[in-house]
Write a protein that holds these residues in place. Structure first.
Motif, PDB file in Angstrom:
ATOM      1  N   UNK A   1      -6.115   4.560  -0.929  1.00  0.00           N
ATOM      2  CA  UNK A   1      -5.950   3.641   0.202  1.00  0.00           C
ATOM      3  C   UNK A   1      -7.442   3.431   0.994  1.00  0.00           C
ATOM      4  N   UNK A   2      -7.683   2.119   1.298  1.00  0.00           N
ATOM      5  CA  UNK A   2      -8.848   1.927   2.102  1.00  0.00           C
ATOM      6  C   UNK A   2      -8.656   1.538   3.657  1.00  0.00           C
ATOM      7  N   UNK A   3      -7.539   2.361   4.085  1.00  0.00           N
ATOM      8  CA  UNK A   3      -7.162   2.075   5.657  1.00  0.00           C
ATOM      9  C   UNK A   3      -8.412   2.774   6.244  1.00  0.00           C
TER      10      UNK A   3
ATOM     11  N   UNK B   1     -18.964  -4.431   0.775  1.00  0.00           N
ATOM     12  CA  UNK B   1     -18.038  -5.257   1.630  1.00  0.00           C
ATOM     13  C   UNK B   1     -16.649  -5.208   1.317  1.00  0.00           C
ATOM     14  N   UNK B   2     -16.582  -5.201  -0.340  1.00  0.00           N
ATOM     15  CA  UNK B   2     -15.183  -5.033  -0.733  1.00  0.00           C
ATOM     16  C   UNK B   2     -14.383  -3.840  -0.364  1.00  0.00           C
TER      17      UNK B   2
ATOM     18  N   UNK C   1      -7.820  -3.419   0.627  1.00  0.00           N
ATOM     19  CA  UNK C   1      -6.717  -2.678   0.818  1.00  0.00           C
ATOM     20  C   UNK C   1      -6.699  -1.220   0.239  1.00  0.00           C
ATOM     21  N   UNK C   2      -6.775  -1.457  -1.343  1.00  0.00           N
ATOM     22  CA  UNK C   2      -6.876  -0.084  -2.041  1.00  0.00           C
ATOM     23  C   UNK C   2      -7.604  -0.083  -3.052  1.00  0.00           C
ATOM     24  N   UNK C   3      -8.351   0.954  -3.353  1.00  0.00           N
ATOM     25  CA  UNK C   3      -9.451   1.212  -4.401  1.00  0.00           C
ATOM     26  C   UNK C   3      -8.515   1.755  -5.420  1.00  0.00           C
TER      27      UNK C   3
END
Length: 239
Positions: free
Chosen positions: A155-157, A130-131, A136-138
């Motif tokens: 980036x988690x885009x 879920x996170x 937004x960013x890992x």
């Protein structure tokens, strides 16, 4: 059906792999069944993958850029966190192991595979994912075989859409007020991450490095009228 999916999801692969998450259709070498894998390749060459295994467990893989001559440490596993959330130290997996051969992680020259969730259920998003889907960013902090500590920011885009596609579920909804709240870190969160960084210097630096890190934290944290933004800038200011 999968041929159409393959064309739809992989047609922009050359462009997508450098800027956002995408889904790839792989083939199981034994059963020849199609397997979905959510992955990203950043502009700097870092890779992060999610894949469901035959036993229905979910695994992740982090890989260093191929062009870097360094190898990842076999003595210490990475730590990762998403946005301002608490770090996940993969070293804790070693405490769960039984026997001499690791079964919850695997270290290669350039990366590490590690388990995320033991048994996936149809239509359910495991809590750890879920996170990844809403963040937004890992951030991944790792160590090289020579003891150097380095960090990758991924980036988690589109991770929400890609992971949902892999799990065959609907992408998670991010409420506007929640999204706005997660863009700003609290003073305590910035402080906690910096102190974690100072503690890591005990493993890769010297006592002097640790003392300098702690002294900077004290100086910045005791400055009057400090906000989380000015606090972060103070901590990141070069000598």
């Amino acid at each position: 059906m999968f041929a159409a999916f393959l064309l739809a999801s992989l047609a922009p692969r050359v462009q997508a792999q450098t800027i956002q998450w995408y889904v790839e259709v792989l083939t199981d070498p034994i059963t020849k069944a199609p397997v979905l894998e959510a992955r990203i390749l950043t502009r700097k060459g870092y890779r992060f993958h999610f894949q469901k295994r035959d036993d229905n467990s979910l695994w992740a893989e982090f890989r260093m850029p191929r062009h870097i001559e360094k190898n990842i440490s076999r003595k210490r596993l990475p730590t990762y966190w998403i946005d301002g959330r608490d770090p996940v130290n993969l070293e804790s997996l070693k405490e769960l192991e039984v026997g001499f051969k690791p079964t919850l992680y695997d270290i290669t020259e350039k990366g590490v595979h590690f388990i995320i969730w033991g048994a996936l259920k149809r239509g359910i998003v495991p809590p750890p994912l879920r996170d990844f889907m809403l963040g937004d960013t890992l951030h991944v902090r790792y160590w090289t075989e020579t003891g150097e500590m380095e960090q990758a920011d991924i980036p988690l885009k589109r991770a929400n859409e890609a992971i949902a596609q892999m799990l065959n579920v609907t992408p998670l909804n991010r409420a506007p007020e929640v999204a706005e709240q997660r863009r700003s870190e609290t003073f305590e969160t910035v402080a906690r991450h910096y102190l974690d960084f100072c503690d890591e210097l005990r493993f890769v630096g010297s006592d002097k490095d640790f003392d300098v890190c702690r002294d900077r934290f004290v100086t910045c944290s005791e400055a009057p009228d400090q906000s989380e933004e000015s606090f972060r800038e103070c901590l990141n200011k070069s000598e």
